[in-house]
Design a protein around this motif. Structure first.
Motif, PDB file in Angstrom:
ATOM      1  N   HIS A 137      29.134   5.503 -29.395  1.00  0.00           N
ATOM      2  CA  HIS A 137      28.998   6.158 -28.098  1.00  0.00           C
ATOM      3  C   HIS A 137      27.565   6.107 -27.581  1.00  0.00           C
ATOM      4  O   HIS A 137      27.343   5.960 -26.379  1.00  0.00           O
ATOM      5  N   ILE A 170      22.805   4.771 -14.849  1.00  0.00           N
ATOM      6  CA  ILE A 170      22.139   5.837 -14.090  1.00  0.00           C
ATOM      7  C   ILE A 170      21.355   5.255 -12.936  1.00  0.00           C
ATOM      8  O   ILE A 170      21.483   5.667 -11.797  1.00  0.00           O
ATOM      9  N   ASP A 196      34.451  -2.153 -25.614  1.00  0.00           N
ATOM     10  CA  ASP A 196      33.474  -1.109 -25.956  1.00  0.00           C
ATOM     11  C   ASP A 196      33.671   0.167 -25.150  1.00  0.00           C
ATOM     12  O   ASP A 196      33.564   1.260 -25.678  1.00  0.00           O
ATOM     13  N   ASN A 197      33.915   0.009 -23.849  1.00  0.00           N
ATOM     14  CA  ASN A 197      33.957   1.219 -23.018  1.00  0.00           C
ATOM     15  C   ASN A 197      35.309   1.475 -22.328  1.00  0.00           C
ATOM     16  O   ASN A 197      35.434   2.423 -21.564  1.00  0.00           O
ATOM     17  N   ARG A 254      27.352   2.795 -26.124  1.00  0.00           N
ATOM     18  CA  ARG A 254      28.177   2.752 -24.923  1.00  0.00           C
ATOM     19  C   ARG A 254      27.397   3.338 -23.743  1.00  0.00           C
ATOM     20  O   ARG A 254      27.434   2.828 -22.633  1.00  0.00           O
ATOM     21  N   ILE A 255      26.695   4.432 -23.997  1.00  0.00           N
ATOM     22  CA  ILE A 255      25.865   5.059 -22.966  1.00  0.00           C
ATOM     23  C   ILE A 255      24.749   4.109 -22.539  1.00  0.00           C
ATOM     24  O   ILE A 255      24.282   4.152 -21.408  1.00  0.00           O
ATOM     25  N   LEU A 272      16.841   7.220 -19.492  1.00  0.00           N
ATOM     26  CA  LEU A 272      17.775   7.340 -20.613  1.00  0.00           C
ATOM     27  C   LEU A 272      17.833   6.079 -21.473  1.00  0.00           C
ATOM     28  O   LEU A 272      17.793   6.129 -22.691  1.00  0.00           O
ATOM     29  N   ARG A 273      17.922   4.921 -20.815  1.00  0.00           N
ATOM     30  CA  ARG A 273      18.114   3.689 -21.580  1.00  0.00           C
ATOM     31  C   ARG A 273      16.829   3.152 -22.189  1.00  0.00           C
ATOM     32  O   ARG A 273      16.844   2.182 -22.929  1.00  0.00           O
ATOM     33  N   ARG A 304      33.056  13.690 -30.886  1.00  0.00           N
ATOM     34  CA  ARG A 304      33.808  13.370 -29.665  1.00  0.00           C
ATOM     35  C   ARG A 304      32.805  12.844 -28.647  1.00  0.00           C
ATOM     36  O   ARG A 304      31.699  13.370 -28.559  1.00  0.00           O
ATOM     37  N   PRO A 305      33.173  11.831 -27.891  1.00  0.00           N
ATOM     38  CA  PRO A 305      32.215  11.316 -26.899  1.00  0.00           C
ATOM     39  C   PRO A 305      31.756  12.392 -25.922  1.00  0.00           C
ATOM     40  O   PRO A 305      30.582  12.462 -25.586  1.00  0.00           O
ATOM     41  N   PHE A 306      32.691  13.251 -25.489  1.00  0.00           N
ATOM     42  CA  PHE A 306      32.330  14.235 -24.486  1.00  0.00           C
ATOM     43  C   PHE A 306      31.341  15.250 -25.049  1.00  0.00           C
ATOM     44  O   PHE A 306      31.588  15.843 -26.090  1.00  0.00           O
ATOM     45  N   TYR A 330      28.167   4.064 -17.541  1.00  0.00           N
ATOM     46  CA  TYR A 330      27.069   4.988 -17.825  1.00  0.00           C
ATOM     47  C   TYR A 330      25.768   4.548 -17.162  1.00  0.00           C
ATOM     48  O   TYR A 330      24.683   4.888 -17.610  1.00  0.00           O
ATOM     49  N   PRO A 376      38.686   7.635 -26.164  1.00  0.00           N
ATOM     50  CA  PRO A 376      39.415   6.599 -26.896  1.00  0.00           C
ATOM     51  C   PRO A 376      40.881   6.531 -26.455  1.00  0.00           C
ATOM     52  O   PRO A 376      41.561   5.559 -26.741  1.00  0.00           O
ATOM     53  N   ASP A 409      29.955  -0.841 -16.052  1.00  0.00           N
ATOM     54  CA  ASP A 409      28.856  -0.116 -16.706  1.00  0.00           C
ATOM     55  C   ASP A 409      28.962   1.352 -16.308  1.00  0.00           C
ATOM     56  O   ASP A 409      28.198   1.835 -15.483  1.00  0.00           O
ATOM     57  N   PHE A 431      34.143   8.469 -21.308  1.00  0.00           N
ATOM     58  CA  PHE A 431      34.821   7.571 -22.233  1.00  0.00           C
ATOM     59  C   PHE A 431      35.748   8.435 -23.061  1.00  0.00           C
ATOM     60  O   PHE A 431      35.339   9.464 -23.587  1.00  0.00           O
TER      61      PHE A 431
END
Lengths: 206, 382
Positions: free
Chosen positions: A35, B368, B332-333, A38-39, A14-15, A114-116, B366, B116, B364, B114
């Motif tokens: 977001h 994985i 940030d998170n 953020r991920i 993913l990253r 929305r983040p979700f 997120y 807000p 962190d 996350f």
């Protein structure tokens, strides 16, 4: 719990994804970028839509908007590597959905952002894209194989007709010539088919 | 900002179960919130305005959490503290988002979220799971058995543990889940499996009442913690107090806070907590996080106001000398920089810290796949 490794996209990558965003830097555009970062994705924002995406792009989040539609389709045509497109929409009417289809999107996210749901859509889009790429790769291979099978069959029947060979002998002849010239049977077959076309060319029938 | 006359109080809602499967821990979280609110009020409140709390008891039931949260926001409350299980947090979040309110969630959880409208005060997996798996692997070898309660936090926590263990060349022999409302039979099978393999370290994410059952079954089977200890993220001081030191002895827990942390802030915190809730009242990382979040909210509200948008911005840079060490919120998170620690219970049920991070670690949520060197523990073997 055994995990299925059969799918194309591995979550652990993913990253490493190169993510691009074509969206105005308004509240939704900024929320989207926030977001993604953020991920932990490497996300690059573009506005207005650029002529082309710089370098490699795995995913492209793009605002669906008639104003920029022509630029976006051009940008997608020029992409060095086709990205998996995720459409960002504010309406669900047929006119908007027509644009979504034209950008060949793999997922859709709605506004307000929305983040979700963003991560889930990103993952599914990338995975579907890779699956499709795999299938297209296999399709090209099969098409090429089919064409070469056709040429070999044609070359064999030419040899059989002109040299009075059996089918097995014709094939052996193709193989012997390929080995002598250090090339493939397909190449030799193609050469024979071409030569035959040239030899049988009649100007009055052209 | 001019100091206002004592006028409208700042109302907050508090959502912790006092009955149900997770009441033991949630009761301590409720205590900590009540105590922190009194401390803020004794200190002059928020610029002269007192904090007044509405308490609900949603009895470990997500639906009751949602209803209680709805009633609170309908009554005009915009600041809520609460939730232990993820299922209850997920039930409350839409209510809070809809109302433009804030939820302070003081519990470790599985990450990948996350909002807000939420601030997360407990550990993310990168702040507890990874360090625990690494420590146990180095100390007890590469073979693991995973056991957890049957819900989302153990699933994701085990995914991370398994990934890490397998990447480091270890082996997960089994991954078992027991119902939240567990019985002794649920653990009999797991213990039989653990007994059948020599040198298998157990990683537990069993929560609530099942904890004592697991440790009792382990001890009754004659297993030896010096060979195959249990390592847990969810067996804190309240759980140990409930089952007794004899069952907990030799087993490990990873958390950012233990009662035995040697800071001035912790000594003061424990003194006040015990004078109020009993000389032997147990305190865990979840308790401490609940306490810290009230103070963080107060610091931010003094800097800004109790308006949700101002508060959110101010919280993004809030810092506090917590009992575990100085902590701050990641703007940030919305999660919190915390101090990863690993401790081992002794015969009295006291957690002796065997390893702790030299610095607060960035959350962190997120993450994985953990990088190999995310955690730099210093060996502080007692």
């Amino acid at each position: 719990m055994k995990r299925d490794k059969a799918h194309a996209f591995a979550l652990k990558d993913l990253r490493e994804l190169s993510v691009h965003v074509v969206h105005a830097p308004d509240e939704d555009g900024l929320a989207l970028l926030d977001h993604l970062r953020r991920i932990g994705c490497k996300a690059e924002a573009h506005w207005p839509p650029p002529e082309r995406l710089p370098g490699h792009a795995d995913l492209l989040f793009v605002a669906i908007d008639r104003e920029i539609h022509a630029q976006v389709t051009k940008l997608l045509r020029r992409a060095e590597t086709a990205p998996a497109v995720v459409a960002v929409v504010d309406y669900e009417n047929p006119a908007t959905l027509q644009l979504v289809l034209e950008t060949r999107s793999f997922a859709v996210i709605g506004k307000p952002i929305r983040p979700f749901g963003l991560l889930a859509n990103l993952v599914v889009a990338r995975n579907t894209f890779l699956e499709l790429e795999k299938l297209q790769g296999r399709l090209s291979t099969l098409e090429a194989k089919l064409a070469s099978e056709r040429n070999i069959a044609k070359a064999k029947s030419i040899l059989m007709e002109f040299q009075g060979l059996s089918e097995a002998e014709a094939y052996r002849s193709l193989r012997a010539q390929a080995m002598a010239k250090r090339t493939t049977i397909e190449e030799i077959a193609l050469a024979i088919v071409h030569a035959n076309d040239l030899l049988n060319f009649r100007p009055d029938r052209a | 900002m001019p100091v206002q006359q004592a006028e409208t109080p700042i109302r907050v809602g508090v959502l912790f179960s006092q009955s149900g499967v997770t009441a033991v821990v949630e009761q301590t979280q409720r205590n900590a919130v009540a105590m922190a609110i009194d401390e803020v009020n004794a200190d002059g409140g928020i610029d002269g305005r007192l904090i007044v709390a509405d308490y609900a008891d949603p009895r470990s039931d997500p639906k009751k959490y949602r209803e209680a949260a709805q009633a609170m926001v309908d009554a005009g409350i915009r600041i809520l503290f609460g939730c232990y299980m993820s299922s209850t947090r997920k039930a409350v979040l839409p209510v809070v988002e809809q109302a433009g309110a804030l939820l302070f969630y003081p519990t470790l959880y599985e990450g990948f979220e996350f909002s807000p409208n939420c601030f997360y005060g407990g550990a993310s997996p990168n702040q507890n799971s990874i360090g625990l798996a690494r420590y146990l692997m180095r100390t007890y070898g590469p073979d693991f058995y995973l056991i957890g309660s049957n819900y989302v936090f153990p699933y994701e926590s085990n995914r991370i543990m398994r990934d890490f263990i397998e990447t480091e060349g270890g082996r997960v022999h089994q991954e078992r889940y027991v119902p939240l409302a567990s019985s002794d039979e649920d653990f009999a099978r797991a213990i039989a499996e653990i007994s059948s393999q020599p040198r298998m370290t157990v990683l537990s994410t069993v929560v609530g009442d099942g904890t004592a059952r697991l440790y009792r079954a382990y001890r009754e089977a004659g297993l030896d913690p010096d060979v195959t200890p249990i390592g847990s993220l969810t067996t804190g001081e309240p759980e140990v107090a409930l089952m007794g030191g004899a069952l907990a002895e030799g087993h490990y827990t990873a958390a950012p806070y233990f009662e035995t942390v040697k800071t001035e802030a912790n000594r003061a915190f424990l003194r006040r907590y015990r004078s109020r809730f009993g000389a032997h009242a147990p305190v865990s990382a979840c308790t401490e996080a609940a306490y810290v979040q009230v103070h963080m909210m107060a610091i931010a509200a003094r800097d800004a106001s109790d308006n949700v948008d101002d508060l959110r911005t101010a919280l993004g840079v809030a810092e506090f000398d917590a009992p575990q060490g100085r902590v701050r919120i990641d703007g940030d998170n919305h999660h919190t920089w915390l101090w990863p620690r690993i401790a081992r219970a002794d015969a009295s049920g006291t957690f002796r810290i065997v390893s702790e991070s030299r610095t607060a670690l960035k959350p962190d949520p997120y993450l994985i796949t953990p990088p190999s060197a995310d955690w730099a523990p210093s060996a502080t073997v007692a």
